[in-house]
Design a protein around this motif. Structure first.
Motif, mmCIF file in Angstrom:
data_model
loop_
_atom_site.group_PDB
_atom_site.id
_atom_site.type_symbol
_atom_site.label_atom_id
_atom_site.label_comp_id
_atom_site.label_asym_id
_atom_site.label_seq_id
_atom_site.Cartn_x
_atom_site.Cartn_y
_atom_site.Cartn_z
ATOM 1 N N ASP A 1 6.788 -16.453 -6.043
ATOM 2 C CA ASP A 1 6.309 -15.091 -5.803
ATOM 3 C C ASP A 1 4.857 -15.156 -5.348
ATOM 4 N N TYR A 2 4.485 -14.300 -4.396
ATOM 5 C CA TYR A 2 3.132 -14.241 -3.859
ATOM 6 C C TYR A 2 2.423 -13.007 -4.410
ATOM 7 N N TYR A 3 1.171 -13.181 -4.833
ATOM 8 C CA TYR A 3 0.396 -12.084 -5.415
ATOM 9 C C TYR A 3 -0.965 -11.962 -4.751
ATOM 10 N N LEU A 4 -1.401 -10.727 -4.582
ATOM 11 C CA LEU A 4 -2.769 -10.403 -4.175
ATOM 12 C C LEU A 4 -3.279 -9.390 -5.185
ATOM 13 N N ALA A 5 -4.456 -9.646 -5.746
ATOM 14 C CA ALA A 5 -4.998 -8.732 -6.750
ATOM 15 C C ALA A 5 -6.475 -8.496 -6.496
ATOM 16 N N VAL A 6 -6.818 -7.245 -6.273
ATOM 17 C CA VAL A 6 -8.206 -6.789 -6.240
ATOM 18 C C VAL A 6 -8.240 -5.631 -7.221
ATOM 19 N N LEU A 7 -8.797 -5.882 -8.386
ATOM 20 C CA LEU A 7 -8.719 -4.929 -9.492
ATOM 21 C C LEU A 7 -9.713 -3.788 -9.336
ATOM 22 N N PRO A 8 -9.349 -2.610 -9.827
ATOM 23 C CA PRO A 8 -10.249 -1.455 -9.729
ATOM 24 C C PRO A 8 -11.446 -1.602 -10.654
ATOM 25 N N SER A 9 -12.579 -1.086 -10.189
ATOM 26 C CA SER A 9 -13.789 -1.147 -11.010
ATOM 27 C C SER A 9 -13.936 0.091 -11.885
ATOM 28 N N LYS A 10 -13.166 1.139 -11.590
ATOM 29 C CA LYS A 10 -13.206 2.381 -12.366
ATOM 30 C C LYS A 10 -11.821 2.650 -12.943
ATOM 31 N N SER A 11 -11.787 3.371 -14.028
ATOM 32 C CA SER A 11 -10.489 3.707 -14.624
ATOM 33 C C SER A 11 -9.998 5.086 -14.194
ATOM 34 N N SER A 12 -10.817 5.849 -13.502
ATOM 35 C CA SER A 12 -10.450 7.218 -13.147
ATOM 36 C C SER A 12 -9.988 7.348 -11.696
ATOM 37 N N LEU A 13 -9.288 6.354 -11.194
ATOM 38 C CA LEU A 13 -8.815 6.367 -9.816
ATOM 39 C C LEU A 13 -7.392 6.905 -9.737
ATOM 40 N N GLU A 14 -7.053 7.453 -8.581
ATOM 41 C CA GLU A 14 -5.661 7.870 -8.341
ATOM 42 C C GLU A 14 -4.815 6.614 -8.151
ATOM 43 N N TRP A 15 -3.699 6.545 -8.850
ATOM 44 C CA TRP A 15 -2.843 5.357 -8.831
ATOM 45 C C TRP A 15 -1.529 5.682 -8.139
ATOM 46 N N VAL A 16 -1.128 4.835 -7.182
ATOM 47 C CA VAL A 16 0.128 5.002 -6.465
ATOM 48 C C VAL A 16 0.890 3.684 -6.556
ATOM 49 N N GLU A 17 2.115 3.750 -7.082
ATOM 50 C CA GLU A 17 2.959 2.559 -7.171
ATOM 51 C C GLU A 17 4.117 2.715 -6.203
ATOM 52 N N GLU A 18 4.376 1.650 -5.432
ATOM 53 C CA GLU A 18 5.476 1.660 -4.472
ATOM 54 C C GLU A 18 6.259 0.362 -4.595
ATOM 55 N N GLU B 1 -9.420 1.620 -2.988
ATOM 56 C CA GLU B 1 -10.444 0.897 -3.736
ATOM 57 C C GLU B 1 -9.932 -0.401 -4.331
ATOM 58 N N ALA B 2 -8.621 -0.466 -4.610
ATOM 59 C CA ALA B 2 -8.071 -1.659 -5.251
ATOM 60 C C ALA B 2 -6.576 -1.725 -4.967
ATOM 61 N N VAL B 3 -6.026 -2.935 -5.053
ATOM 62 C CA VAL B 3 -4.592 -3.107 -4.820
ATOM 63 C C VAL B 3 -4.079 -4.305 -5.617
ATOM 64 N N LEU B 4 -2.894 -4.150 -6.145
ATOM 65 C CA LEU B 4 -2.137 -5.240 -6.744
ATOM 66 C C LEU B 4 -0.842 -5.315 -5.952
ATOM 67 N N MET B 5 -0.559 -6.455 -5.332
ATOM 68 C CA MET B 5 0.597 -6.579 -4.462
ATOM 69 C C MET B 5 1.392 -7.828 -4.830
ATOM 70 N N LYS B 6 2.711 -7.684 -4.764
ATOM 71 C CA LYS B 6 3.601 -8.814 -5.033
ATOM 72 C C LYS B 6 4.575 -8.963 -3.873
ATOM 73 N N ASN B 7 4.663 -10.172 -3.344
ATOM 74 C CA ASN B 7 5.653 -10.586 -2.354
ATOM 75 C C ASN B 7 5.547 -9.914 -0.992
ATOM 76 N N ASP B 8 4.333 -9.703 -0.518
ATOM 77 C CA ASP B 8 4.105 -9.238 0.841
ATOM 78 C C ASP B 8 3.009 -10.096 1.472
ATOM 79 N N GLY B 9 3.100 -11.392 1.206
ATOM 80 C CA GLY B 9 2.065 -12.344 1.608
ATOM 81 C C GLY B 9 1.835 -12.429 3.106
ATOM 82 N N SER B 10 2.865 -12.189 3.903
ATOM 83 C CA SER B 10 2.694 -12.283 5.355
ATOM 84 C C SER B 10 1.725 -11.220 5.873
ATOM 85 N N ARG B 11 1.491 -10.173 5.085
ATOM 86 C CA ARG B 11 0.579 -9.109 5.502
ATOM 87 C C ARG B 11 -0.680 -9.046 4.632
ATOM 88 N N SER B 12 -0.987 -10.117 3.915
ATOM 89 C CA SER B 12 -2.129 -10.087 2.993
ATOM 90 C C SER B 12 -3.448 -9.833 3.714
#
Length: 75
Positions: free
Chosen positions: A8-25, A42-53
């Protein structure tokens, strides 16, 4: 952070604030959690879309809107 673990491929750039709008797809094996501040990415956690990282990285650096992500980086 980018890494591949157990096929599995992962990309993680964690949010610096806790009051952000969160969208999961999810589609097939791809999962992404995106965090927006005033409509801009501002931030993204992605799994298995490495070709578009690199596109995810550009979206983060340029603070794409959700509409632009849906247009240029759809699931």
């Amino acid at each position: 952070m980018k890494t591949e673990v157990f096929g599995d491929y992962y990309l993680a750039v964690l949010p610096s604030k806790s009051s952000l709008e969160w969208v999961e797809e999810e589609k097939d094996d791809i999962v992404r959690d995106m965090y927006f501040d005033q409509g801009k990415l501002e931030a993204v956690l992605m799994k298995n879309d490495g070709s578009r990282s690199k596109i995810y990285q550009t979206a983060l650096m340029e603070k794409w809107t959700r509409e632009r992500i849906n247009r240029e980086l759809p699931l």
